[in-house]
Design a protein around this motif. Structure first.
Motif, PDB file in Angstrom:
ATOM      1  N   GLY A  82      43.095   3.355 -23.170  1.00 17.72           N
ATOM      2  CA  GLY A  82      43.031   2.623 -24.213  1.00 17.72           C
ATOM      3  C   GLY A  82      41.913   1.550 -24.204  1.00 17.72           C
ATOM      4  O   GLY A  82      41.671   1.042 -22.878  1.00 17.72           O
ATOM      5  N   TYR A 194      44.697  -7.036 -20.631  1.00 18.42           N
ATOM      6  CA  TYR A 194      45.864  -6.139 -21.264  1.00 18.42           C
ATOM      7  C   TYR A 194      46.905  -6.708 -21.647  1.00 18.42           C
ATOM      8  O   TYR A 194      47.726  -7.539 -20.715  1.00 18.42           O
ATOM      9  CB  TYR A 194      45.981  -4.761 -19.920  1.00 18.42           C
ATOM     10  N   ARG A 198      47.935  -0.931 -26.824  1.00 16.24           N
ATOM     11  CA  ARG A 198      46.688  -0.039 -27.753  1.00 16.24           C
ATOM     12  C   ARG A 198      45.605  -0.684 -28.540  1.00 16.24           C
ATOM     13  O   ARG A 198      44.602  -0.364 -29.148  1.00 16.24           O
ATOM     14  CB  ARG A 198      46.394   1.725 -27.518  1.00 16.24           C
TER      15      ARG A 198
END
Length: 307
Positions: A82, A194, A198
């Motif tokens: 992703g 992150y 996603r």
């Protein structure tokens, strides 16, 4: 999950005004060239463009093979994690003090980087963002669908969804787009790019930036957003209104509620700014598995060797 500082310091040529731009690629086809060329043609020249093939079995390199600009870095990931994970890998590896977000199917005005950097430096802010021109991708001539993020709202509610909202409230809303220029350290202190999701994580990330720093804004549409079928925000499986996105946003909203509690404690003087940052970072990183963190760290090391 963040990259060791001593490893970043080994990189040669670290300067005070460099920008690294990250372009995660997956399934965009030849239009990625427009994104790359738009960044290489920026009036601000001290810029590195890193295109990350995010596990696409048909990588974009044939469309970029005749571009000989040494500022373009090509990097392959074996699996698709992703765009946030791909961006986190680049963020961890870069030595640039500024970090620019660019999607592979969008493009930038030639003065985007210079204007955003000028605002960050003038305002001493952590993030600079501009208006966006939304353009439909069709067989005929491109048509402007909308111009968004041109207004700033402070205390008053707004009927418009895509306006910059600088006031943090208990409601988890999309307060700012993530397509902008960041101080690299402002992202790293919040745990990187992150958070275990996603889709939709950028909405939380920009809220955290607003909680912990200062944001600059220009209504100029420096960023052109391509509205096309099949993108993460338009596909049936991950797009707006999909079950996957709705479930993801519910999970993110739970994290936001906890973040807001810490933000309230900071506003009331119960914790200081560093404690706020530490607690927000912990909430984000607790949602990242050890396997994901290890993958990001190892791929960041591999990219570092190319830079």
């Amino acid at each position: 999950m963040n990259f060791p500082q001593h490893e970043r310091a080994k990189q040669p040529g670290k300067r005070s005004r460099t920008i690294t731009a990250c372009i995660p690629y997956h399934g965009c086809g030849a239009i990625v060239r427009r994104a790359v060329e738009g960044l290489l043609q920026q009036t601000f020249r001290d810029l590195t463009v890193i295109v990350v093939n995010d596990g696409d079995p048909t990588p974009p390199w044939n469309w970029l093979r005749d571009i000989g600009d040494p500022r373009l870095v090509r990097f392959d990931l074996a699996t698709n994690g992703g765009p946030y994970m791909a961006t986190a890998i680049v963020l961890n590896a870069t030595a640039s003090p500024y970090f620019l977000i660019q999607d592979a199917d969008d493009w930038s005005r030639p003065d985007r980087a210079s204007r955003l950097l000028g605002m960050i430096e003038a305002d001493r802010s952590d993030f600079a963002v501009s208006g966006q021109l939304h353009v439909t991708a069709s067989q005929g001539p491109r048509a402007v669908a909308d111009v968004t993020w041109t207004s700033v709202v402070t205390d008053q509610p707004s009927p418009h969804r895509l306006v910059l909202r600088t006031r943090i409230t208990p409601d988890f809303v999309y307060r700012a787009p993530h397509h902008g220029l960041y101080r690299t350290e402002a992202l790293r202190r919040l745990g990187g790019y992150y958070g275990g999701f996603r889709v939709s994580y950028d909405a939380l990330l920009t809220n955290l930036i607003l909680m912990t720093g200062r944001v600059s804004h220009t209504p100029l549409a420096l960023y052109h957003r391509s509205i096309r079928p099949g993108s993460l925000t338009r596909s049936a499986s991950t797009g707006l209104g999909s079950q996957f996105r709705d479930q993801t946003e519910q999970s993110i909203r739970v994290i936001y509620d906890r973040c807001f509690q810490h933000y309230q404690a900071y506003q009331r003087g119960r914790i200081n700014s560093q404690s706020l940052i530490d607690r927000l970072r912990e909430l984000v990183l607790n949602n990242v598995s050890s396997a994901e963190a290890g993958h990001i760290a190892s791929e960041s090391m591999r990219l570092l060797r190319l830079l």
